[in-house]
Design a protein around this motif. Sequence first.
Motif, PDB file in Angstrom:
ATOM      1  N   PHE A  10      -2.412  11.142  -3.415  1.00 16.08           N
ATOM      2  CA  PHE A  10      -3.603  11.727  -3.070  1.00 16.08           C
ATOM      3  C   PHE A  10      -3.764  12.364  -1.758  1.00 16.08           C
ATOM      4  O   PHE A  10      -4.055  13.583  -1.557  1.00 16.08           O
ATOM      5  N   CYS A  11      -3.296  11.607  -0.736  1.00 14.00           N
ATOM      6  CA  CYS A  11      -3.191  11.755   0.400  1.00 14.00           C
ATOM      7  C   CYS A  11      -1.959  11.863   1.500  1.00 14.00           C
ATOM      8  O   CYS A  11      -1.815  12.460   2.566  1.00 14.00           O
ATOM      9  N   GLY A  12      -1.196  11.413   0.677  1.00 16.39           N
ATOM     10  CA  GLY A  12       0.253  11.428   1.268  1.00 16.39           C
ATOM     11  C   GLY A  12       0.539  10.209   2.471  1.00 16.39           C
ATOM     12  O   GLY A  12       1.703  10.212   2.843  1.00 16.39           O
ATOM     13  N   SER A  13      -0.580   9.312   2.433  1.00 12.44           N
ATOM     14  CA  SER A  13      -0.425   8.210   3.383  1.00 12.44           C
ATOM     15  C   SER A  13       0.754   7.226   3.185  1.00 12.44           C
ATOM     16  O   SER A  13       0.902   6.986   1.746  1.00 12.44           O
ATOM     17  N   THR A  14       1.490   6.479   3.937  1.00 13.64           N
ATOM     18  CA  THR A  14       2.231   5.294   3.623  1.00 13.64           C
ATOM     19  C   THR A  14       1.713   4.234   3.910  1.00 13.64           C
ATOM     20  O   THR A  14       2.446   3.175   3.948  1.00 13.64           O
ATOM     21  N   ASP A  15       0.595   4.139   4.361  1.00  9.56           N
ATOM     22  CA  ASP A  15      -0.318   3.035   4.714  1.00  9.56           C
ATOM     23  C   ASP A  15      -0.677   2.399   3.311  1.00  9.56           C
ATOM     24  O   ASP A  15      -2.048   2.495   3.129  1.00  9.56           O
ATOM     25  N   THR A  16      -0.034   1.978   2.469  1.00  8.57           N
ATOM     26  CA  THR A  16      -0.191   1.370   1.236  1.00  8.57           C
ATOM     27  C   THR A  16       0.420  -0.142   0.961  1.00  8.57           C
ATOM     28  O   THR A  16       1.117  -0.581   1.681  1.00  8.57           O
ATOM     29  N   GLU A  17      -0.361  -0.698   0.044  1.00  6.99           N
ATOM     30  CA  GLU A  17       0.051  -2.027  -0.392  1.00  6.99           C
ATOM     31  C   GLU A  17      -0.057  -2.249  -1.813  1.00  6.99           C
ATOM     32  O   GLU A  17      -0.899  -1.604  -2.620  1.00  6.99           O
ATOM     33  N   ARG A  18       0.556  -3.045  -2.349  1.00  6.96           N
ATOM     34  CA  ARG A  18       0.460  -3.552  -3.807  1.00  6.96           C
ATOM     35  C   ARG A  18      -0.768  -4.004  -4.100  1.00  6.96           C
ATOM     36  O   ARG A  18      -1.043  -5.197  -3.492  1.00  6.96           O
ATOM     37  N   HIS A  19      -1.341  -3.494  -5.103  1.00  6.85           N
ATOM     38  CA  HIS A  19      -2.820  -4.021  -5.398  1.00  6.85           C
ATOM     39  C   HIS A  19      -2.365  -5.227  -6.394  1.00  6.85           C
ATOM     40  O   HIS A  19      -3.313  -5.988  -6.691  1.00  6.85           O
ATOM     41  N   SER A  20      -1.657  -4.879  -7.743  1.00  6.35           N
ATOM     42  CA  SER A  20      -1.257  -5.639  -8.822  1.00  6.35           C
ATOM     43  C   SER A  20      -0.109  -5.611  -9.105  1.00  6.35           C
ATOM     44  O   SER A  20       0.499  -4.327  -9.071  1.00  6.35           O
ATOM     45  N   GLN A  21       0.582  -6.475  -9.838  1.00  4.06           N
ATOM     46  CA  GLN A  21       1.882  -6.446 -10.143  1.00  4.06           C
ATOM     47  C   GLN A  21       2.143  -5.391 -11.526  1.00  4.06           C
ATOM     48  O   GLN A  21       2.858  -4.822 -11.735  1.00  4.06           O
ATOM     49  N   SER A  27       5.340  -1.256 -17.220  1.00  3.76           N
ATOM     50  CA  SER A  27       6.322  -0.675 -16.397  1.00  3.76           C
ATOM     51  C   SER A  27       5.936  -0.068 -15.259  1.00  3.76           C
ATOM     52  O   SER A  27       6.425   0.616 -14.368  1.00  3.76           O
ATOM     53  N   LYS A  28       4.439  -0.398 -14.886  1.00  4.66           N
ATOM     54  CA  LYS A  28       3.939   0.483 -13.753  1.00  4.66           C
ATOM     55  C   LYS A  28       3.248  -0.731 -12.839  1.00  4.66           C
ATOM     56  O   LYS A  28       2.753  -1.727 -13.171  1.00  4.66           O
ATOM     57  N   SER A  29       3.067  -0.459 -11.515  1.00  6.97           N
ATOM     58  CA  SER A  29       2.490  -1.356 -10.465  1.00  6.97           C
ATOM     59  C   SER A  29       1.276  -0.667  -9.971  1.00  6.97           C
ATOM     60  O   SER A  29       1.469   0.730  -9.907  1.00  6.97           O
ATOM     61  N   GLN A  30       0.184  -1.311  -9.595  1.00 11.90           N
ATOM     62  CA  GLN A  30      -0.837  -0.615  -9.011  1.00 11.90           C
ATOM     63  C   GLN A  30      -0.894  -0.996  -7.243  1.00 11.90           C
ATOM     64  O   GLN A  30      -0.455  -1.659  -6.837  1.00 11.90           O
ATOM     65  N   THR A  38      -7.849   4.637  -2.429  1.00 11.28           N
ATOM     66  CA  THR A  38      -7.779   4.895  -3.660  1.00 11.28           C
ATOM     67  C   THR A  38      -6.522   4.038  -4.136  1.00 11.28           C
ATOM     68  O   THR A  38      -5.635   3.803  -3.514  1.00 11.28           O
ATOM     69  N   VAL A  39      -6.541   3.562  -5.254  1.00 10.24           N
ATOM     70  CA  VAL A  39      -5.673   2.824  -6.447  1.00 10.24           C
ATOM     71  C   VAL A  39      -5.141   3.716  -7.056  1.00 10.24           C
ATOM     72  O   VAL A  39      -5.520   4.615  -7.511  1.00 10.24           O
ATOM     73  N   PHE A  40      -3.700   3.586  -6.874  1.00  4.74           N
ATOM     74  CA  PHE A  40      -2.680   4.436  -7.668  1.00  4.74           C
ATOM     75  C   PHE A  40      -1.761   3.534  -8.473  1.00  4.74           C
ATOM     76  O   PHE A  40      -1.348   2.514  -7.963  1.00  4.74           O
ATOM     77  N   GLU A  41      -1.097   4.362  -9.453  1.00  2.00           N
ATOM     78  CA  GLU A  41      -0.070   3.681 -10.199  1.00  2.00           C
ATOM     79  C   GLU A  41       1.264   4.268  -9.667  1.00  2.00           C
ATOM     80  O   GLU A  41       1.640   5.296  -9.771  1.00  2.00           O
ATOM     81  N   ARG A  42       2.346   3.514  -9.915  1.00  2.00           N
ATOM     82  CA  ARG A  42       3.832   3.563  -9.460  1.00  2.00           C
ATOM     83  C   ARG A  42       4.743   3.240 -10.465  1.00  2.00           C
ATOM     84  O   ARG A  42       4.475   1.975 -10.956  1.00  2.00           O
TER      85      ARG A  42
END
Length: 54
Positions: A10-21, A27-30, A38-42
């Motif tokens: 959404f914003c391009g920031s790398t200041d992210t942390e895993r929210h949920s396994q 097959s996705k982590s939050q 914002t919460v996003f999935e990977r």
Amino acid sequence: MSATHPECPFCGSTDTERHSQFGSEVSKSQYYCNGCHTVFERIKYDGEVADSGR
């Protein structure tokens, strides 16, 4: 994009942390973006680089 701190789609920031396994699928982590709050999935494994979850 770093395996430990994925880029927020959404914003391009790398200041992210895993929210949920697990996300909406096994097959996705939050992840949570500290930049835009914002919460996003990977996808954990894209066939090339495994998401270590660290």
